[in-house]
Design a protein around this motif. Structure first.
Motif, PDB file in Angstrom:
ATOM      1  N   VAL A  36       0.926  -1.148  -0.181  1.00  0.00           N
ATOM      2  CA  VAL A  36       0.085   0.027   0.283  1.00  0.00           C
ATOM      3  C   VAL A  36       0.582   1.483   0.042  1.00  0.00           C
ATOM      4  N   ILE A  37       0.741   2.155  -0.846  1.00  0.00           N
ATOM      5  CA  ILE A  37       1.441   3.340  -1.054  1.00  0.00           C
ATOM      6  C   ILE A  37       0.401   4.501  -0.677  1.00  0.00           C
ATOM      7  N   HIS A  38       0.920   5.585   0.098  1.00  0.00           N
ATOM      8  CA  HIS A  38       0.100   6.622   0.385  1.00  0.00           C
ATOM      9  C   HIS A  38       0.798   7.884   0.318  1.00  0.00           C
ATOM     10  N   ARG A  39       0.239   8.997  -0.154  1.00  0.00           N
ATOM     11  CA  ARG A  39       1.051  10.154  -0.266  1.00  0.00           C
ATOM     12  C   ARG A  39       1.218  10.940   1.196  1.00  0.00           C
ATOM     13  N   ARG A  40       0.657  10.498   2.320  1.00  0.00           N
ATOM     14  CA  ARG A  40       0.717  11.248   3.473  1.00  0.00           C
ATOM     15  C   ARG A  40       1.403   9.786   4.371  1.00  0.00           C
ATOM     16  N   ASP A  41       1.866  10.460   5.497  1.00  0.00           N
ATOM     17  CA  ASP A  41       2.410   9.504   6.509  1.00  0.00           C
ATOM     18  C   ASP A  41       1.096   8.503   7.106  1.00  0.00           C
TER      19      ASP A  41
ATOM     20  N   VAL B 259       2.885  -4.360   3.332  1.00  0.00           N
ATOM     21  CA  VAL B 259       4.079  -3.442   3.352  1.00  0.00           C
ATOM     22  C   VAL B 259       3.312  -2.115   2.916  1.00  0.00           C
ATOM     23  N   THR B 260       3.730  -1.380   3.702  1.00  0.00           N
ATOM     24  CA  THR B 260       3.065   0.209   3.503  1.00  0.00           C
ATOM     25  C   THR B 260       4.402   1.054   3.299  1.00  0.00           C
ATOM     26  N   LEU B 261       4.350   2.073   2.396  1.00  0.00           N
ATOM     27  CA  LEU B 261       5.341   2.613   1.968  1.00  0.00           C
ATOM     28  C   LEU B 261       4.891   4.446   1.766  1.00  0.00           C
ATOM     29  N   THR B 262       5.247   5.031   2.612  1.00  0.00           N
ATOM     30  CA  THR B 262       4.628   6.460   2.695  1.00  0.00           C
ATOM     31  C   THR B 262       5.966   7.329   2.730  1.00  0.00           C
ATOM     32  N   PRO B 263       6.085   8.583   2.393  1.00  0.00           N
ATOM     33  CA  PRO B 263       5.020   9.350   1.471  1.00  0.00           C
ATOM     34  C   PRO B 263       5.063   9.203   0.198  1.00  0.00           C
ATOM     35  N   TYR B 264       4.822   8.198  -0.302  1.00  0.00           N
ATOM     36  CA  TYR B 264       4.749   7.796  -2.020  1.00  0.00           C
ATOM     37  C   TYR B 264       3.534   8.125  -2.957  1.00  0.00           C
ATOM     38  N   ALA B 265       3.937   8.289  -4.139  1.00  0.00           N
ATOM     39  CA  ALA B 265       2.943   8.480  -5.109  1.00  0.00           C
ATOM     40  C   ALA B 265       3.163   7.744  -6.119  1.00  0.00           C
TER      41      ALA B 265
ATOM     42  N   THR C  33       6.441   2.992 -11.387  1.00  0.00           N
ATOM     43  CA  THR C  33       7.423   3.734 -10.687  1.00  0.00           C
ATOM     44  C   THR C  33       6.754   4.569  -9.796  1.00  0.00           C
ATOM     45  N   ILE C  34       7.310   4.639  -8.560  1.00  0.00           N
ATOM     46  CA  ILE C  34       6.855   5.343  -7.462  1.00  0.00           C
ATOM     47  C   ILE C  34       7.901   6.511  -6.872  1.00  0.00           C
ATOM     48  N   GLU C  35       7.233   7.614  -6.343  1.00  0.00           N
ATOM     49  CA  GLU C  35       8.225   8.507  -6.055  1.00  0.00           C
ATOM     50  C   GLU C  35       7.908   9.018  -4.612  1.00  0.00           C
ATOM     51  N   HIS C  36       9.082   9.012  -3.880  1.00  0.00           N
ATOM     52  CA  HIS C  36       8.768   9.789  -2.359  1.00  0.00           C
ATOM     53  C   HIS C  36       8.733  11.206  -2.640  1.00  0.00           C
ATOM     54  N   LEU C  37       7.632  11.734  -2.131  1.00  0.00           N
ATOM     55  CA  LEU C  37       7.093  13.135  -2.010  1.00  0.00           C
ATOM     56  C   LEU C  37       8.066  14.249  -1.302  1.00  0.00           C
ATOM     57  N   GLU C  38       8.886  13.831  -0.441  1.00  0.00           N
ATOM     58  CA  GLU C  38       9.571  14.563   0.512  1.00  0.00           C
ATOM     59  C   GLU C  38      11.213  14.605  -0.386  1.00  0.00           C
TER      60      GLU C  38
END
Length: 334
Positions: A182-187, A204-210, A225-230
Motif C-alpha cells: 500500500v502506498i499513500h502520499r501522506r504518512d 507492506v506500507t510505503l509513505t509518503p509515496y505516489a 514507478t513510485i516517487e517519494h514526495l519529500e
C-alpha cells in the motif's frame, strides 16, 4: 412525458439508507416510491465494494456488501413500495397545493407530497489516475473498484490510497494475495484505527509515496514507478494488479438547482432531517449536521427520522407515536 399517481413520499436514492427508509415508510403506512438513478439498487455498496466485508453494523458480525444489499432489498419490499431504477431526478416544481412534481432527465414525471433525499454524493465516479497512458490498462489489471476477489489470489497487489477503502481492501486481500503493498502520499492513513493497525502489521506500507509512471505491454501493467514526495527519490515495483482508491467524485445534477442549503457538497439538515425547504428531507451520506456519524448505521437512524418528519409534515395535527416492528400488525399476525 408520463406521470403516475400521487405518492405520500418519494425517496430519491436506492442505496442502503434509501432502502431501509422505504421499509420504514411502509411501516408508517405511507404510499411510497423509491427512485434510483443507477441500473440496480445498492448505491455505492453495489458499485464499489460488493465483495467487501462490512463489520460495523450492529448485530451482524460480518457481511459482504452484496449480501447486505440483498437483505435490504428484501426488507424494503415488505410493504410493496413502487421501485424504479435507471431514472435520474433533475427537476423540481412545487404546485399550489403544496405537492411536488419531480422530473427525470428522461422526461418522466413523479407526483409526491414529500421527498426524502438519500442520494449520497450523487452519481459516483472514481477519481482516476492522472498519469499518461493509464486509460489503456483499465481493461486489464488497473482497477478503481473490486468486483471478484479471486482474480487477486496468489498475486502481488499494489494499492494506491490512504482512506477507508484502501485500508479495507488491503485487509480483505491479505489472506488470499501473495503480497499486498500500500502506498499513500501522506504518512498517516485515514481508515479506522484497528483496521489501519492490522494492515500495517501484515502489508507492506510505503509513505509518503505516489505513483509516477506505469510500465507494461498491451493492457497489462508489469511494474510501476513510485516517487517519494519529500526526497524525490524514485523506485520501481513489479506488480500483478493495481488498485487505485483516490476517492470518489459525486454529481448531484439538477438537484443542485433546487435551492437547498448546502455545506461542503452536503444538504444542511436539523435533527429532524429537515432541509430548508418544507416537505423535503434528507438522510445518509448526503447530509451534514453537528456530530454527524458517517456510517451506514448512522444512516439507518437518519432514514426513519426523515420518514417520521415526512409523516408529521403530512399530518401536523396528529401526534406521532413511537413505532416498533414488534408491535406492528403485519409482523405480530405473522
Amino acid at each position: 412525458m408520463k406521470k403516475d399517481g400521487l405518492y405520500d413520499v418519494t425517496i430519491i436514492g436506492g442505496g442502503p439508507v434509501g432502502l431501509f427508509s422505504a421499509f420504514y415508510s411502509g411501516m408508517r403506512e405511507m404510499k411510497t416510491k423509491l427512485i434510483e438513478s443507477g441500473p440496480e439498487l445498492g448505491g455505492k455498496v453495489s458499485m464499489f465494494f460488493p465483495e467487501k466485508t462490512i463489520r460495523d453494523i450492529g448485530g451482524i458480525p460480518a457481511i459482504t456488501g452484496a449480501d447486505l444489499v440483498e437483505r435490504l432489498k428484501e426488507q424494503a419490499q415488505t410493504f410493496a413500495p413502487t421501485i424504479i431504477c435507471g431514472q435520474r431526478i433533475s427537476g423540481l416544481e412545487r404546485l399550489e397545493d403544496g405537492t411536488f412534481l419531480l422530473t427525470s432527465t428522461q422526461g418522466d414525471i413523479h407526483h409526491t407530497r414529500t421527498i426524502i433525499l438519500t442520494v449520497g454524493h450523487g452519481i459516483f465516479e472514481p477519481i482516476k489516475l492522472d498519469i499518461e497512458g493509464a486509460e489503456r490498462y483499465e481493461s486489464g489489471n488497473l482497477h478503481y473498484s473490486v468486483g471478484e476477489l479471486d482474480k487477486f489470489k496468489g498475486k502481488h497487489v499494489l494499492i494506491s490510497g490512504g482512506g477507508n477503502a484502501a485500508v479495507d481492501w488491503a485487509n480483505e486481500l491479505l489472506p488470499i494475495a501473495k503480497k499486498v503493498t500500500v502506498i499513500h502520499r501522506r504518512d498517516e492513513f485515514r481508515g479506522h484505527e484497528q483496521h489501519v493497525t492490522h494492515m500495517s502489521e501484515a502489508a507492506v506500507t510505503l509513505t509518503p509515496y505516489a505513483l509516477k509512471a506505469l510500465h507494461g505491454e498491451s493492457d497489462h501493467i508489469q511494474k510501476v514507478t513510485i516517487e517519494h514526495l519529500e526526497t524525490g527519490e524514485t523506485r520501481e515495483l513489479e506488480i500483478d494488479e493495481l488498485i487505485v482508491n483516490h476517492g470518489i467524485r459525486g454529481d448531484l445534477g439538477g438537484i443542485n438547482d433546487w435551492g437547498l442549503e448546502m455545506k461542503d457538497g452536503h444538504f444542511v439538515v436539523n435533527n429532524a432531517m429537515e432541509t430548508n425547504i418544507p416537505g423535503i428531507f434528507a438522510a445518509g451520506d448526503a447530509v451534514t449536521y453537528p456530530n454527524k456519524l458517517k456510517l451506514i448505521t448512522g444512516g439507518f437512524t437518519e432514514g426513519p427520522v426523515a420518514v417520521n418528519s415526512a409523516k408529521k409534515h403530512l399530518q401536523p395535527e396528529s401526534p406521532l407515536a413511537d413505532l416498533y416492528s414488534t408491535h406492528h400488525d403485519k409482523f405480530v399476525d405473522a
